[in-house]
Design a protein around this motif. Sequence first.
Motif, PDB file in Angstrom:
ATOM      1  N   ARG A 177     -22.204  48.273  13.526  1.00 43.24           N
ATOM      2  CA  ARG A 177     -21.467  49.542  13.490  1.00 43.24           C
ATOM      3  C   ARG A 177     -20.150  49.379  12.730  1.00 43.24           C
ATOM      4  N   GLU A 178     -19.530  48.222  12.880  1.00 44.43           N
ATOM      5  CA  GLU A 178     -18.287  47.959  12.131  1.00 44.43           C
ATOM      6  C   GLU A 178     -18.568  47.901  10.631  1.00 44.43           C
ATOM      7  N   LEU A 179     -19.681  47.246  10.250  1.00 41.87           N
ATOM      8  CA  LEU A 179     -20.038  47.177   8.833  1.00 41.87           C
ATOM      9  C   LEU A 179     -20.399  48.556   8.289  1.00 41.87           C
ATOM     10  N   ALA A 180     -21.029  49.391   9.121  1.00 40.51           N
ATOM     11  CA  ALA A 180     -21.365  50.753   8.685  1.00 40.51           C
ATOM     12  C   ALA A 180     -20.100  51.523   8.317  1.00 40.51           C
ATOM     13  N   ASP A 181     -19.070  51.402   9.129  1.00 41.30           N
ATOM     14  CA  ASP A 181     -17.799  52.063   8.811  1.00 41.30           C
ATOM     15  C   ASP A 181     -17.142  51.449   7.582  1.00 41.30           C
ATOM     16  N   LEU A 234     -13.002  46.194   3.257  1.00 42.14           N
ATOM     17  CA  LEU A 234     -13.594  44.860   3.265  1.00 42.14           C
ATOM     18  C   LEU A 234     -13.826  44.426   4.710  1.00 42.14           C
ATOM     19  N   PRO A 235     -15.002  43.862   5.005  1.00 46.87           N
ATOM     20  CA  PRO A 235     -15.269  43.460   6.392  1.00 46.87           C
ATOM     21  C   PRO A 235     -14.438  42.248   6.808  1.00 46.87           C
ATOM     22  N   GLY A 236     -14.113  42.199   8.084  1.00 50.57           N
ATOM     23  CA  GLY A 236     -13.385  41.061   8.619  1.00 50.57           C
ATOM     24  C   GLY A 236     -14.312  39.907   8.945  1.00 50.57           C
ATOM     25  N   ARG A 237     -13.739  38.814   9.458  1.00 51.15           N
ATOM     26  CA  ARG A 237     -14.538  37.628   9.793  1.00 51.15           C
ATOM     27  C   ARG A 237     -15.377  37.907  11.032  1.00 51.15           C
ATOM     28  N   PHE A 238     -16.506  37.208  11.105  1.00 48.86           N
ATOM     29  CA  PHE A 238     -17.412  37.423  12.229  1.00 48.86           C
ATOM     30  C   PHE A 238     -18.011  36.089  12.660  1.00 48.86           C
ATOM     31  N   THR A 239     -18.104  35.912  13.956  1.00 50.19           N
ATOM     32  CA  THR A 239     -18.794  34.753  14.518  1.00 50.19           C
ATOM     33  C   THR A 239     -19.317  35.116  15.896  1.00 50.19           C
ATOM     34  N   MET A 240     -20.450  34.561  16.242  1.00 43.59           N
ATOM     35  CA  MET A 240     -21.000  34.743  17.582  1.00 43.59           C
ATOM     36  C   MET A 240     -21.525  33.402  18.110  1.00 43.59           C
ATOM     37  N   ASP A 241     -20.708  32.343  17.871  1.00 44.61           N
ATOM     38  CA  ASP A 241     -21.108  31.000  18.299  1.00 44.61           C
ATOM     39  C   ASP A 241     -21.262  30.909  19.809  1.00 44.61           C
ATOM     40  N   PHE A 265     -31.981  35.634  16.397  1.00 41.60           N
ATOM     41  CA  PHE A 265     -30.552  35.964  16.528  1.00 41.60           C
ATOM     42  C   PHE A 265     -29.697  35.042  15.662  1.00 41.60           C
ATOM     43  N   SER A 266     -30.077  33.778  15.543  1.00 42.44           N
ATOM     44  CA  SER A 266     -29.274  32.852  14.729  1.00 42.44           C
ATOM     45  C   SER A 266     -29.323  33.249  13.256  1.00 42.44           C
ATOM     46  N   ARG A 267     -30.467  33.710  12.787  1.00 40.30           N
ATOM     47  CA  ARG A 267     -30.555  34.135  11.391  1.00 40.30           C
ATOM     48  C   ARG A 267     -29.833  35.464  11.164  1.00 40.30           C
ATOM     49  N   ILE A 268     -29.900  36.349  12.118  1.00 47.04           N
ATOM     50  CA  ILE A 268     -29.124  37.592  12.008  1.00 47.04           C
ATOM     51  C   ILE A 268     -27.637  37.269  11.962  1.00 47.04           C
ATOM     52  N   ALA A 269     -27.201  36.332  12.815  1.00 48.84           N
ATOM     53  CA  ALA A 269     -25.781  35.952  12.839  1.00 48.84           C
ATOM     54  C   ALA A 269     -25.354  35.345  11.509  1.00 48.84           C
ATOM     55  N   ARG A 270     -26.239  34.534  10.894  1.00 43.33           N
ATOM     56  CA  ARG A 270     -25.885  33.923   9.611  1.00 43.33           C
ATOM     57  C   ARG A 270     -25.727  34.983   8.527  1.00 43.33           C
ATOM     58  N   VAL A 271     -26.641  35.956   8.522  1.00 41.57           N
ATOM     59  CA  VAL A 271     -26.553  37.031   7.534  1.00 41.57           C
ATOM     60  C   VAL A 271     -25.277  37.843   7.727  1.00 41.57           C
ATOM     61  N   LEU A 272     -24.948  38.159   8.980  1.00 43.61           N
ATOM     62  CA  LEU A 272     -23.747  38.948   9.257  1.00 43.61           C
ATOM     63  C   LEU A 272     -22.479  38.167   8.952  1.00 43.61           C
ATOM     64  N   ARG A 273     -22.509  36.849   9.114  1.00 40.19           N
ATOM     65  CA  ARG A 273     -21.313  36.043   8.859  1.00 40.19           C
ATOM     66  C   ARG A 273     -21.064  35.874   7.369  1.00 40.19           C
ATOM     67  N   THR A 274     -22.130  35.586   6.614  1.00 33.66           N
ATOM     68  CA  THR A 274     -21.962  35.323   5.177  1.00 33.66           C
ATOM     69  C   THR A 274     -21.997  36.588   4.333  1.00 33.66           C
ATOM     70  N   GLN A 275     -22.569  37.685   4.875  1.00 36.03           N
ATOM     71  CA  GLN A 275     -22.750  38.926   4.117  1.00 36.03           C
ATOM     72  C   GLN A 275     -23.565  38.700   2.850  1.00 36.03           C
ATOM     73  N   ARG A 276     -24.493  37.766   2.954  1.00 34.94           N
ATOM     74  CA  ARG A 276     -25.394  37.498   1.837  1.00 34.94           C
ATOM     75  C   ARG A 276     -26.827  37.472   2.356  1.00 34.94           C
ATOM     76  N   PRO A 277     -27.777  38.000   1.570  1.00 33.09           N
ATOM     77  CA  PRO A 277     -29.174  37.995   2.039  1.00 33.09           C
ATOM     78  C   PRO A 277     -29.734  36.584   2.130  1.00 33.09           C
ATOM     79  N   LEU A 278     -30.773  36.418   2.942  1.00 34.13           N
ATOM     80  CA  LEU A 278     -31.410  35.114   3.081  1.00 34.13           C
ATOM     81  C   LEU A 278     -32.113  34.703   1.796  1.00 34.13           C
TER      82      LEU A 278
END
Length: 693
Positions: free
Chosen positions: A277-281, A288-295, A321-334
């Motif tokens: 939802r944050e990325l949608a906004d 620009l999106p902020g940093r994200f982590t869900m370690d 979930f780990s792959r979703i987290a990686r995509v959301l953290r790097t903002q790059r496709p797999l």
Amino acid sequence: MWRRIIYHPEVNYALRQTLVLCLPVAIGWLLGGLRQGLLFSLVPACCNIAGLDTPHKRFFKRLIIGGSLFALSSFLIQWMTLHSIPLPAILFAMAMLLGVTGEISPLHARLLPASLIAGIFTLSLVGHMPIWQPPLLYVLGTIWYGAFNWFWFWLWKEQPMRESLSLLYRELADYCDAKYTLLTQLTDPEKALPPLLARQQKAVDLITTCYQQMHMLSANRDNSHKRLTRAFQVALDLQEHISVSLHQPEEVQKLVEQSHAEAVIRWNSQAIAARLRELADDILYHKLPGRFTMDKQLGALEKIARQHSDNPVGNFCYYHFSRIARVLRTQRPLYQRDLMADRQRRLPLLPALKSYLSLKSAALRTAARFAVMLMFGSSMALFFNIPKPYWVLMTIMFVSQNSYSATRVRIQHRALGTLAGLVIAAATLRFQVAESWVLMAMLAITLVSYLFIRKFYGWATIGFTVTAVYSLQLLTLNGSQFLLMRLLDTVMGCLIAFGGMVWLWPQWQSGLMRQNAHDALEAYQEALQMLLGSEQGADKLAYQRIRVNQAHNALFNSLNQAMQEPGFNDRYLSDMKLWVTHSQFIVEHINAMTILAREHTMLTPALAEGYLQSCEIALQRCQQRLEYDGPGSETNILEAQENFHQGPVTIMERHVKRILGHLGVMHTISSLAWSQRPQHGQWLVRKLRKSSK
């Protein structure tokens, strides 16, 4: 704060539509030509219906075609009226002539109703101005509309794609949230799955919209769209991993009882949904999106997966979930896809005309429906001695939609909105208000109406009815005399449109369900041939996965609309609802297998060939059950191989075995459902014909 106002989709759309309508009125009022300004401002309504405000790499070419058709329709209806040709014959001929546009492409198909509305509106101008003036009005109005929208999209160059991507990210957030909120309720698929199916459908529809926008804009060749192209590829990765399911409710229940896995899984899903939802906004409001982590969340989930290694649920959730987290953290496709592989095909005019002249053409059926409705409406007007029945005919065009349910809802909103708007106009016309204040009020009402029109058509109709009555008042100074006639015209037009949708070659979705189910099974077969065959290119797998999702969505849409159609077999629909549920399970398994194939988690060639043969046999059994209504024993089909592999079951095998299980259940359901189908129309055809692609 100003970003949230100016970039908001509804506000941005309302500002654009209000300015393109009201600027000609304002200029005409300042120059002493208010009547010409009011007439000029009506042309954008035709341009909107024709989709000429759609950003497109052939933007100006489409404007030229649209403006030419508007002017041609306006001239023809005046010229033929002057030669004493009956109005019903004129409208019938025009509708059938312009219907060929629907065979070229879906976007060109919108030129048919827009051109007919341009001709219908010209009826109100016959006798008040020379024959050349209305066509010139449409030409100049289309030029103004195109120039204004070109300038607007130059200012907000990426905004249409940003709006679609923002909606897609928000829908993925809602889907992820709802899916894992219902984690322990999936033991009853009939109650838990329908809301998830609806959200999955919306997500895939938005993906299709983004694809179409990228093709229309050639986004891969435009450097300014690279960031949005990457965001779309990220969304495709997210949809892959969010939409997969393990479908082992017993194992889920066991893990929940043995640990606090339910809370941890929801903690992970809520973190993902909040980030989406944050990325949608951020996408919509140019931030620009902020940093994200869900370690922490992943650490807790990994601990549960380690402690309960015999239960597949923990490892399954951690993997995705780990792959979703990686995509959301790097903002790059797999991985990178070729997003332009599915280029939109358009038919040139001559092949389109040949296809249009076939009785099987959907465009011909649509044009014929419009032609008969307009002919009947104009004949009724002649019978009741209505010299210029433009309001009746435009009501028919405005409320007629592609399906029964959409037309019914539009008719309800149009009729009630018109009634409320006429009551408000009748009450306010009693007051003597200066012309400048009337124009300011009309400006405000137009802006507010466009803010609501995409979500609340009925409320917007109230505002547009009020402005239409005041436009007549400013043009003729006797707008109050039109109130009762406009209400009767609206009711008449709504009744004709409803009758046309019900009785004139209706697009019953119930009748399309069998063909859509067959097409879905064919898409599943093509996907499994790629996944279990020798060719597993990442681009081809990604494209076929989207085709599988789209084919299932077409089936799901047919079911939803069939459930709203009148006089249909409830038992048949209940069985088909269960059939579609198992179809959704197959889609999710294909999504998961696509991910595994891309990461080279494959089967041995001999094992893959055996499973592929079993899947093809099961799919053919389902397809033959759709094509033939005879006893199952009469179908000449080989039985599937059983137990051809002994040993540990891999993840890929588990997905294939569950697909086979779902196909077996679907075949059993088909045997019951098809015997309960209606015995009329398309249902009497025993063998399905191949759908054109």
